[in-house]
Design a protein around this motif. Structure first.
Motif, mmCIF file in Angstrom:
data_model
loop_
_atom_site.group_PDB
_atom_site.id
_atom_site.type_symbol
_atom_site.label_atom_id
_atom_site.label_comp_id
_atom_site.label_asym_id
_atom_site.label_seq_id
_atom_site.Cartn_x
_atom_site.Cartn_y
_atom_site.Cartn_z
ATOM 1 N N HIS A 59 0.820 -1.209 0.000
ATOM 2 C CA HIS A 59 0.000 0.000 0.000
ATOM 3 C C HIS A 59 0.861 1.270 0.000
ATOM 4 C CE1 HIS A 59 -3.774 -2.041 0.158
ATOM 5 N NE2 HIS A 59 -3.490 -2.648 1.295
ATOM 6 N N LEU A 60 1.945 1.266 0.759
ATOM 7 C CA LEU A 60 2.829 2.428 0.791
ATOM 8 C C LEU A 60 3.516 2.633 -0.555
ATOM 9 C CD1 LEU A 60 4.415 2.186 4.348
ATOM 10 C CD2 LEU A 60 2.478 3.593 3.591
ATOM 11 N N LYS A 61 3.917 1.551 -1.200
ATOM 12 C CA LYS A 61 4.546 1.649 -2.511
ATOM 13 C C LYS A 61 3.567 2.240 -3.527
ATOM 14 C CE LYS A 61 6.675 -1.010 -6.202
ATOM 15 N NZ LYS A 61 6.933 -2.322 -6.763
ATOM 16 N N THR A 62 2.319 1.797 -3.488
ATOM 17 C CA THR A 62 1.305 2.312 -4.400
ATOM 18 C C THR A 62 1.084 3.804 -4.175
ATOM 19 O OG1 THR A 62 0.224 0.150 -4.480
ATOM 20 C CG2 THR A 62 -1.094 2.046 -5.160
ATOM 21 N N LEU A 63 1.004 4.214 -2.915
ATOM 22 C CA LEU A 63 0.825 5.630 -2.594
ATOM 23 C C LEU A 63 2.042 6.460 -3.013
ATOM 24 C CD1 LEU A 63 -0.877 5.307 0.888
ATOM 25 C CD2 LEU A 63 -1.913 6.308 -1.170
ATOM 26 N N ARG A 64 3.239 5.926 -2.773
ATOM 27 C CA ARG A 64 4.466 6.650 -3.131
ATOM 28 C C ARG A 64 4.589 6.777 -4.642
ATOM 29 N NH1 ARG A 64 8.878 4.275 -4.570
ATOM 30 N NH2 ARG A 64 8.476 2.403 -3.362
ATOM 31 N N GLU A 65 4.420 5.686 -5.375
ATOM 32 C CA GLU A 65 4.555 5.718 -6.825
ATOM 33 C C GLU A 65 3.446 6.535 -7.481
ATOM 34 O OE1 GLU A 65 4.983 1.629 -8.028
ATOM 35 O OE2 GLU A 65 7.102 1.602 -7.448
ATOM 36 N N GLY A 66 2.299 6.625 -6.819
ATOM 37 C CA GLY A 66 1.215 7.454 -7.320
ATOM 38 C C GLY A 66 1.411 8.924 -7.021
ATOM 39 N N GLY A 67 2.413 9.251 -6.207
ATOM 40 C CA GLY A 67 2.728 10.628 -5.891
ATOM 41 C C GLY A 67 1.957 11.195 -4.712
ATOM 42 N N VAL A 68 1.323 10.326 -3.926
ATOM 43 C CA VAL A 68 0.491 10.786 -2.817
ATOM 44 C C VAL A 68 1.293 10.995 -1.539
ATOM 45 C CG1 VAL A 68 -1.534 10.220 -1.397
ATOM 46 C CG2 VAL A 68 -1.524 9.657 -3.837
ATOM 47 N N ILE A 69 2.288 10.142 -1.305
ATOM 48 C CA ILE A 69 3.098 10.265 -0.095
ATOM 49 C C ILE A 69 4.579 10.321 -0.450
ATOM 50 C CG2 ILE A 69 1.416 9.026 1.341
ATOM 51 C CD1 ILE A 69 3.427 6.622 1.324
ATOM 52 N N CYS A 70 5.354 10.761 0.521
ATOM 53 C CA CYS A 70 6.806 10.744 0.424
ATOM 54 C C CYS A 70 7.319 9.823 1.525
ATOM 55 C CB CYS A 70 7.357 12.157 0.615
ATOM 56 S SG CYS A 70 9.143 12.235 0.463
ATOM 57 N N GLN A 71 8.240 8.942 1.192
ATOM 58 C CA GLN A 71 8.870 8.055 2.171
ATOM 59 C C GLN A 71 10.316 8.482 2.325
ATOM 60 O OE1 GLN A 71 7.700 4.329 0.077
ATOM 61 N NE2 GLN A 71 7.033 3.683 2.099
ATOM 62 N N ARG A 72 10.732 8.659 3.591
ATOM 63 C CA ARG A 72 12.098 9.085 3.886
ATOM 64 C C ARG A 72 12.735 8.065 4.817
ATOM 65 N NH1 ARG A 72 14.604 11.433 8.040
ATOM 66 N NH2 ARG A 72 12.676 11.730 9.198
ATOM 67 N N PRO A 73 13.782 7.370 4.318
ATOM 68 C CA PRO A 73 14.465 6.418 5.197
ATOM 69 C C PRO A 73 15.364 7.133 6.204
ATOM 70 C CG PRO A 73 15.490 6.425 3.028
ATOM 71 C CD PRO A 73 14.340 7.388 2.965
ATOM 72 N N GLN A 74 15.369 6.613 7.402
ATOM 73 C CA GLN A 74 16.306 7.084 8.428
ATOM 74 C C GLN A 74 16.700 5.865 9.237
ATOM 75 O OE1 GLN A 74 15.277 10.609 10.625
ATOM 76 N NE2 GLN A 74 16.489 9.961 12.373
ATOM 77 N N GLY A 75 17.938 5.457 9.069
ATOM 78 C CA GLY A 75 18.376 4.224 9.715
ATOM 79 C C GLY A 75 17.580 3.054 9.156
ATOM 80 N N ARG A 76 16.967 2.289 10.055
ATOM 81 C CA ARG A 76 16.182 1.131 9.623
ATOM 82 C C ARG A 76 14.694 1.438 9.535
ATOM 83 N NH1 ARG A 76 17.548 -4.322 12.229
ATOM 84 N NH2 ARG A 76 16.697 -4.907 10.225
ATOM 85 N N LYS A 77 14.337 2.699 9.720
ATOM 86 C CA LYS A 77 12.926 3.080 9.692
ATOM 87 C C LYS A 77 12.614 3.917 8.458
ATOM 88 C CE LYS A 77 11.980 3.045 14.621
ATOM 89 N NZ LYS A 77 11.383 3.801 15.740
ATOM 90 N N LEU A 78 11.339 3.881 8.074
ATOM 91 C CA LEU A 78 10.845 4.730 6.997
ATOM 92 C C LEU A 78 9.826 5.698 7.575
ATOM 93 C CD1 LEU A 78 10.161 2.450 3.895
ATOM 94 C CD2 LEU A 78 11.700 4.386 4.030
ATOM 95 N N TYR A 79 9.971 6.950 7.226
ATOM 96 C CA TYR A 79 9.042 7.962 7.691
ATOM 97 C C TYR A 79 8.202 8.447 6.516
ATOM 98 C CZ TYR A 79 11.449 7.846 12.093
ATOM 99 O OH TYR A 79 11.964 7.415 13.284
ATOM 100 N N LEU A 80 6.947 8.721 6.796
ATOM 101 C CA LEU A 80 5.984 9.070 5.757
ATOM 102 C C LEU A 80 5.438 10.472 5.958
ATOM 103 C CD1 LEU A 80 3.819 5.851 6.155
ATOM 104 C CD2 LEU A 80 5.795 6.139 4.669
ATOM 105 N N THR A 81 5.217 11.150 4.850
ATOM 106 C CA THR A 81 4.496 12.413 4.871
ATOM 107 C C THR A 81 3.584 12.448 3.651
ATOM 108 O OG1 THR A 81 6.323 13.509 3.720
ATOM 109 C CG2 THR A 81 6.188 13.836 6.096
#
Length: 100
Positions: free
Chosen positions: A59-81
């Motif tokens: 679901h996150l990949k679909t939202l990111r590739e669709g341009g709806v969210i941004c995923q930012r890696p930090q260490g072993r975590k992913l942060y979403l906006t």
């Protein structure tokens, strides 16, 4: 989750209405967007903690590739906006309509 090098986000000017609507067209993805609507960056594990990790990843990949969210890696975590500003620029009023 995907490696940082794999996290591609479409440019704001390349956002496609059909892809955005398709990404928003699933109840789980719509719930993720609602939870991100405050504008606060959120750890991906906090957004939908009751789903299996593979489902969340999809679901996150679909939202990111669709341009709806941004995923930012930090260490072993992913942060979403939520890409509210980009979506508002390309499709004024769409998010308010969908979230309203």
């Amino acid at each position: 989750m995907a490696a940082a090098a794999e996290l591609t986000h479409p440019a704001a000017e390349d956002l496609d209405l059909a892809e955005v609507l398709a990404a928003l067209g699933h109840p789980v993805r719509l719930e993720i967007v609602r939870r991100l609507a405050s504008g606060q960056e959120t750890f991906c594990g906090e957004v939908v903690p009751d789903l299996p990790r593979s489902s969340v990843t999809h679901h996150l990949k679909t939202l990111r590739e669709g341009g709806v969210i941004c995923q930012r890696p930090q260490g072993r975590k992913l942060y979403l906006t939520l890409r509210r500003a980009d979506l508002e620029l390309r499709f004024p009023g769409l998010l308010e309509l969908v979230l309203g």
